[in-house]
Design an enzyme around this catalytic site. Structure first.
Site, PDB file in Angstrom:
ATOM      1  N   ASN A 158       0.909  -1.084  -0.011  1.00 25.44           N
ATOM      2  CA  ASN A 158       0.206  -0.134   0.020  1.00 25.44           C
ATOM      3  C   ASN A 158       0.695   1.315  -0.099  1.00 25.44           C
ATOM      4  O   ASN A 158       1.659   1.498   0.891  1.00 25.44           O
ATOM      5  CB  ASN A 158      -0.843  -0.131   1.248  1.00 25.44           C
ATOM      6  CG  ASN A 158      -1.732  -1.036   1.321  1.00 25.44           C
ATOM      7  OD1 ASN A 158      -2.143  -1.599   0.209  1.00 25.44           O
ATOM      8  ND2 ASN A 158      -2.039  -1.935   2.419  1.00 25.44           N
ATOM      9  N   VAL A 163       1.133   2.665   7.988  1.00 27.32           N
ATOM     10  CA  VAL A 163       2.353   2.995   8.709  1.00 27.32           C
ATOM     11  C   VAL A 163       3.359   3.209   7.440  1.00 27.32           C
ATOM     12  O   VAL A 163       3.718   2.633   6.585  1.00 27.32           O
ATOM     13  CB  VAL A 163       3.162   1.542   9.236  1.00 27.32           C
ATOM     14  CG1 VAL A 163       4.496   1.826   9.762  1.00 27.32           C
ATOM     15  CG2 VAL A 163       2.211   1.013  10.274  1.00 27.32           C
ATOM     16  N   HIS A 172       6.674  -1.128   3.341  1.00 25.59           N
ATOM     17  CA  HIS A 172       6.685  -2.543   3.516  1.00 25.59           C
ATOM     18  C   HIS A 172       5.851  -3.203   2.538  1.00 25.59           C
ATOM     19  O   HIS A 172       5.034  -2.755   1.970  1.00 25.59           O
ATOM     20  CB  HIS A 172       5.971  -2.696   5.029  1.00 25.59           C
ATOM     21  CG  HIS A 172       4.657  -2.236   5.139  1.00 25.59           C
ATOM     22  ND1 HIS A 172       4.459  -0.619   5.400  1.00 25.59           N
ATOM     23  CD2 HIS A 172       3.690  -2.400   5.041  1.00 25.59           C
ATOM     24  CE1 HIS A 172       3.256  -0.108   5.501  1.00 25.59           C
ATOM     25  NE2 HIS A 172       2.519  -1.475   5.239  1.00 25.59           N
ATOM     26  N   HIS A 191       3.571  -6.719   2.324  1.00 24.63           N
ATOM     27  CA  HIS A 191       2.695  -7.573   2.853  1.00 24.63           C
ATOM     28  C   HIS A 191       2.880  -9.229   2.105  1.00 24.63           C
ATOM     29  O   HIS A 191       2.778  -9.052   0.802  1.00 24.63           O
ATOM     30  CB  HIS A 191       1.307  -7.423   2.937  1.00 24.63           C
ATOM     31  CG  HIS A 191       0.773  -6.167   3.674  1.00 24.63           C
ATOM     32  ND1 HIS A 191       0.166  -6.228   4.912  1.00 24.63           N
ATOM     33  CD2 HIS A 191       0.919  -4.870   3.260  1.00 24.63           C
ATOM     34  CE1 HIS A 191       0.110  -4.966   5.490  1.00 24.63           C
ATOM     35  NE2 HIS A 191       0.481  -4.064   4.316  1.00 24.63           N
TER      36      HIS A 191
END
Ligand code: 5GP
Length: 137
Positions: A85, A94, A98, A100
């Site tokens: 995202n 956040v 990152h 997922h």
């Protein structure tokens, strides 16, 4: 920007770490979509995948592949989603890049009711042409 993930990297905040090397860390998401849902992050902070350095970005996918293969063995899932995202509108909460890595099971019902859109006549060709000339090498 300091986020909760910086504190996980520095070990100020505990996490269930599944992989660590000089450049990256992978740990279980605290609110998993499915058990084994893992986040892979670069140690060098960047807000999201659109500004993350290309080497770190590539590492996330390669580590995601290792984690995904391990998850297939360990949780016996049928498939794996790689999801990133980028930006609040895309669901990012956040602001440290990152990936997922989410185990999926046949008919597990996660992410139901996707939005399925349609293009008007000629719209897709025009959009693809514009994107093709805008993408930077
Ligand atoms: P995003 O919506 O930004 O793509 O995903 C952030 C993810 O980080 C969420 O799935 C959330 O559950 C996870 N998360 C937020 N805070 C923590 C934390 O303190 N520890 C762990 N392990 N995961 C977290």
């Amino acid at each position: 920007m300091t986020t909760i993930f910086s504190k996980i990297i520095s070990k100020e905040v505990p996490a269930d770490i599944v992989y660590e090397d000089e450049f990256a860390l992978a740990f279980l998401d605290i609110n998993p979509v499915q058990p084994g849902h893992t986040l892979v992050i670069p140690k060098t902070p960047s807000i999201d995948g659109l500004v993350c350095g290309p080497e770190d970005l590539a590492r996330l996918i390669v580590i995601g592949q290792k984690v995904g293969l391990a998850l297939k063995e360990v949780v016996q899932c049928d498939g794996i989603n790689f999801i990133m995202n980028n930006g609040e509108a895309a669901g990012q909460e956040v602001f440290h890049t990152h990936l997922h890595v989410i185990p999926r099971f046949s008919d597990d019902g996660a992410f139901e009711e996707p939005i399925v859109g349609e293009y008007e006549e000629g719209e897709a060709t025009s959009l693809a042409d514009t994107l093709a000339t805008t993408i930077k090498n």
